[in-house]
Design a protein around this motif. Sequence first.
Motif, mmCIF file in Angstrom:
data_model
loop_
_atom_site.group_PDB
_atom_site.id
_atom_site.type_symbol
_atom_site.label_atom_id
_atom_site.label_comp_id
_atom_site.label_asym_id
_atom_site.label_seq_id
_atom_site.Cartn_x
_atom_site.Cartn_y
_atom_site.Cartn_z
ATOM 1 N N VAL A 46 22.936 17.368 32.721
ATOM 2 C CA VAL A 46 21.798 16.644 31.951
ATOM 3 C C VAL A 46 21.587 15.301 32.345
ATOM 4 N N LEU A 47 20.659 15.277 33.186
ATOM 5 C CA LEU A 47 20.223 13.885 33.737
ATOM 6 C C LEU A 47 19.135 13.219 33.280
ATOM 7 N N LEU A 48 19.466 11.731 33.304
ATOM 8 C CA LEU A 48 18.218 10.880 32.819
ATOM 9 C C LEU A 48 17.920 9.965 34.129
ATOM 10 N N ASN A 49 16.676 9.768 34.282
ATOM 11 C CA ASN A 49 16.038 9.000 35.336
ATOM 12 C C ASN A 49 15.478 7.763 34.585
ATOM 13 N N VAL A 212 15.857 3.806 29.754
ATOM 14 C CA VAL A 212 15.640 5.231 29.366
ATOM 15 C C VAL A 212 14.673 5.219 28.051
ATOM 16 N N ALA A 213 14.154 6.359 27.706
ATOM 17 C CA ALA A 213 13.437 6.409 26.575
ATOM 18 C C ALA A 213 14.371 6.523 25.168
ATOM 19 N N GLU A 214 13.904 5.911 24.347
ATOM 20 C CA GLU A 214 14.743 5.685 23.181
ATOM 21 C C GLU A 214 15.186 6.974 22.412
ATOM 22 N N ASP A 215 14.466 8.097 22.963
ATOM 23 C CA ASP A 215 14.903 9.359 22.131
ATOM 24 C C ASP A 215 16.257 9.767 22.884
ATOM 25 N N ASN A 216 16.666 9.309 23.892
ATOM 26 C CA ASN A 216 17.705 9.671 24.568
ATOM 27 C C ASN A 216 19.000 8.754 24.209
ATOM 28 N N PRO A 218 20.932 8.355 21.348
ATOM 29 C CA PRO A 218 22.118 9.227 20.753
ATOM 30 C C PRO A 218 22.950 9.965 21.773
ATOM 31 N N ALA A 219 22.136 10.772 22.714
ATOM 32 C CA ALA A 219 23.028 11.526 23.801
ATOM 33 C C ALA A 219 24.025 10.643 24.589
ATOM 34 N N VAL A 220 23.099 9.304 25.125
ATOM 35 C CA VAL A 220 23.996 8.304 25.824
ATOM 36 C C VAL A 220 25.163 7.942 25.305
ATOM 37 N N ALA A 221 24.870 7.454 23.958
ATOM 38 C CA ALA A 221 26.127 6.924 23.122
ATOM 39 C C ALA A 221 27.087 7.794 22.944
ATOM 40 N N LYS A 222 26.884 8.953 22.745
ATOM 41 C CA LYS A 222 27.818 10.215 22.436
ATOM 42 C C LYS A 222 28.670 10.222 23.822
ATOM 43 N N GLY A 223 27.805 10.420 24.903
ATOM 44 C CA GLY A 223 28.437 10.637 26.127
ATOM 45 C C GLY A 223 29.687 9.421 26.590
ATOM 46 N N MET A 224 29.123 8.125 26.252
ATOM 47 C CA MET A 224 30.033 7.207 26.509
ATOM 48 C C MET A 224 31.263 7.151 25.644
ATOM 49 N N GLN A 225 31.507 7.693 24.655
ATOM 50 C CA GLN A 225 32.509 8.025 23.673
ATOM 51 C C GLN A 225 33.441 8.856 24.451
ATOM 52 N N ALA A 226 32.883 9.851 25.162
ATOM 53 C CA ALA A 226 33.775 10.565 25.907
ATOM 54 C C ALA A 226 34.602 9.846 27.230
ATOM 55 N N GLY A 227 33.978 8.978 27.806
ATOM 56 C CA GLY A 227 34.552 8.489 28.947
ATOM 57 C C GLY A 227 33.194 7.772 29.683
ATOM 58 N N PRO A 228 33.429 7.146 30.858
ATOM 59 C CA PRO A 228 32.491 6.380 31.610
ATOM 60 C C PRO A 228 31.713 7.491 32.116
ATOM 61 N N LEU A 229 30.003 7.163 32.111
ATOM 62 C CA LEU A 229 29.151 8.298 32.417
ATOM 63 C C LEU A 229 28.743 7.724 33.909
ATOM 64 N N ALA A 253 19.236 -3.469 21.299
ATOM 65 C CA ALA A 253 17.850 -3.030 20.533
ATOM 66 C C ALA A 253 16.939 -2.317 21.318
ATOM 67 N N ILE A 254 16.152 -1.731 20.791
ATOM 68 C CA ILE A 254 15.143 -0.992 21.509
ATOM 69 C C ILE A 254 13.941 -1.679 21.620
ATOM 70 N N ASP A 255 13.320 -1.821 22.832
ATOM 71 C CA ASP A 255 11.991 -2.382 22.879
ATOM 72 C C ASP A 255 10.816 -1.741 22.416
ATOM 73 N N THR A 256 10.597 -2.122 21.172
ATOM 74 C CA THR A 256 9.206 -1.395 20.602
ATOM 75 C C THR A 256 8.136 -1.411 21.120
ATOM 76 N N THR A 257 7.817 -2.348 22.134
ATOM 77 C CA THR A 257 6.446 -2.250 22.940
ATOM 78 C C THR A 257 6.472 -1.053 24.242
ATOM 79 N N THR A 258 7.530 -0.559 24.549
ATOM 80 C CA THR A 258 7.720 0.432 25.252
ATOM 81 C C THR A 258 8.270 1.640 24.935
ATOM 82 N N GLY A 259 8.976 1.435 23.805
ATOM 83 C CA GLY A 259 9.749 2.560 23.465
ATOM 84 C C GLY A 259 10.913 2.895 24.145
ATOM 85 N N THR A 260 11.457 1.921 24.853
ATOM 86 C CA THR A 260 12.585 2.304 25.990
ATOM 87 C C THR A 260 13.727 1.247 25.491
#
Length: 385
Positions: A46-49, A212-216, A218-229, A253-260
């Motif tokens: 699962v990759l985020l660019n 990265v998009a704000e939708d991602n 939760p996945a990033v935060a969950k991945g960081m709990q398991a170790g360095p990404l 905080a999320i940038d509301t103007t860009t949703g990132t």
Amino acid sequence: MLLLTVIALVAWHFLGGGGQGKPARNADSAAQPVGVATIATTDLHVLLNGLGTVTPLASVTVKTQIAGQLMSVGYQEGQTVKKGDFLAQIDPRPYQVALEQAQGQFARDTALLKQAQTDLKRFETLNRQNSISKQQYEDQVYLVQQDQATLITDQAAIDSAKLNLAYCHIVSPVDGRVGLRLIDAGNYVQTSDATGLVTITQTKPMTVIFTVAEDNVPAVAKGMQAGPLPVTLFDRANTTQVAAGTLQTIDNAIDTTTGTVKLRAQFANDDNALFPQQFVNAQLLVQTVKGAIAAPVAAVQQGAPGAFIYLVKPDNTVAVQLVKTGISDSGMIQITDGLKAGDQVVVDGSDRLRDGAKITIPPPPGSTPDQVPAKPNGAKAGHKG
């Protein structure tokens, strides 16, 4: 006569005259050439660019904290310096004189304090004997306290003078790379100068801020709990890998103007491949699914019932197989339900197929007929459905 001619033509058409109906009947029964692929298990990522900018951990503009003539400069442009390395020297003589004055005042006030303390001892004896007034004794007590406070002030003046002398000798506050020289020796510098003496940028380690998009999140935060990404950087063209590091933190905080949301990754940068304010493409590895059943993305079709593929049967026919999909990576997509390892699916030519259609599998380029089995999944060669 005309009516008889029309009737004859209609009868000739329905009886199959001219052979016009035969190709249509044979088209469905003709085997269609298709390209196939064998389902296998592999690791999917699962990759985020995101677009990023190289941002140093520290970028310091060194300014003078006192006024004076710049006597010498101890660095060269572009030089790498360590914390505490000498950078510049300001004329220390005025501040040395101020230090000596403060030390002299301290010595004078120390003598006055000792004199007042000696008088106080005599006044204590006389006060016990009622030989002096109580007011005179109390005044002497307060005089000693005043002299003690004066010594504290004098000591502060000495410390201030010593501090100014230390400010005359300017050293690097961080490890980093020196920028272009902003002022030369001989100039008179002041604390109000806007440009400063020199800028120092920390280059090791280096960080990159990307989004990265704000939708991602939760996945990033969950991945960081398991170790360095892991984070991989690519150049502006997104073709050449520049550096590899790890994710450090997510912005608050999320940038509301860009949703990132902004993320910061850190890199050792031992090869100095990263330069401050450089534009890069960041690729964040959020999750790795090991041993996933994967199919080429081209094999998955979308229809009214949902996602489906054409499954190659042993009799050289295809069957519509509904599947459930997961993540995709590098042209492969996870199949969570509907297929197993070893199945063969159609990846090219599916637009000409229907459920139960006959197929042929052309041999790979450069192969001979003896090298290619005529049937998929180990069917006997030479058998025709």
